[in-house]
Enzyme design. Sequence first.
Site, PDB file in Angstrom:
ATOM      1  N   ILE A  61       0.843  -1.196   0.000  1.00  0.00           N
ATOM      2  CA  ILE A  61       0.000   0.000   0.000  1.00  0.00           C
ATOM      3  C   ILE A  61       0.879   1.247   0.000  1.00  0.00           C
ATOM      4  O   ILE A  61       1.971   1.250   0.564  1.00  0.00           O
ATOM      5  CB  ILE A  61      -0.971  -0.007   1.213  1.00  0.00           C
ATOM      6  CG1 ILE A  61      -2.008   1.109   1.116  1.00  0.00           C
ATOM      7  CG2 ILE A  61      -0.218   0.016   2.522  1.00  0.00           C
ATOM      8  CD1 ILE A  61      -3.152   0.996   2.112  1.00  0.00           C
ATOM      9  N   CYS A  62       0.406   2.265  -0.676  1.00  0.00           N
ATOM     10  CA  CYS A  62       1.012   3.593  -0.675  1.00  0.00           C
ATOM     11  C   CYS A  62       2.488   3.524  -1.065  1.00  0.00           C
ATOM     12  O   CYS A  62       2.819   3.054  -2.147  1.00  0.00           O
ATOM     13  CB  CYS A  62       0.798   4.243   0.687  1.00  0.00           C
ATOM     14  SG  CYS A  62       1.185   5.995   0.768  1.00  0.00           S
ATOM     15  N   GLY A  63       3.390   3.966  -0.224  1.00  0.00           N
ATOM     16  CA  GLY A  63       4.811   4.022  -0.545  1.00  0.00           C
ATOM     17  C   GLY A  63       5.443   2.680  -0.846  1.00  0.00           C
ATOM     18  O   GLY A  63       6.451   2.614  -1.564  1.00  0.00           O
ATOM     19  N   THR A  65       4.272   0.516  -2.756  1.00  0.00           N
ATOM     20  CA  THR A  65       4.097   0.264  -4.191  1.00  0.00           C
ATOM     21  C   THR A  65       5.251   0.867  -4.988  1.00  0.00           C
ATOM     22  O   THR A  65       5.607   0.359  -6.048  1.00  0.00           O
ATOM     23  CB  THR A  65       2.755   0.797  -4.719  1.00  0.00           C
ATOM     24  OG1 THR A  65       2.706   2.219  -4.555  1.00  0.00           O
ATOM     25  CG2 THR A  65       1.588   0.136  -4.008  1.00  0.00           C
TER      26      THR A  65
END
Length: 164
Positions: A61-63, A65
């Site tokens: 999730i988020c960073g 990725t």
Amino acid sequence: MSITTMGGMKVVPDCLIDDMVVDETNMLILPGADTWNDAKHTAILKMAREFLSHGAKVGAICGATVALANLGILDERPHTSNGAGFLAMFSPNYRGQDFYVDQLSVVDNNLITASSAGSLLWSKQIIEQLDVFQSDTLEFWYDYFNTGDSNYFFQLMETLPSVE
């Protein structure tokens, strides 16, 4: 050995990276952070590639990725993140633009990616992949946390197995 999160929470891991078992029943979850490209994360990111190549599950999730984009993991499979330009902005190696899906969370076989705004849906998809709840229980769980409607809570509780 404990690890302190960005939010100051201390976490004690259950095992070392070298002790992790890679099989289809396990899942590696990579939480959001802006530090995933630090060299200290090389070993766990190598493990993420190994998990995916052996059919085990990975959630990012988020960073997190961004780190998968840097490794080329997102180059040829559907995925999402914090917006179409986010991965290109922070990952000079990113080549997966054609596979980017503008949704809160995306499941592609054994990989689940999400934007920072997609944490609830991402959690639902992880729970589903791990087969934690029967499908109606999962739907009531999701609906309750998505809406706050207590009717879903009671429906959720009614679908849980009784503890004897």
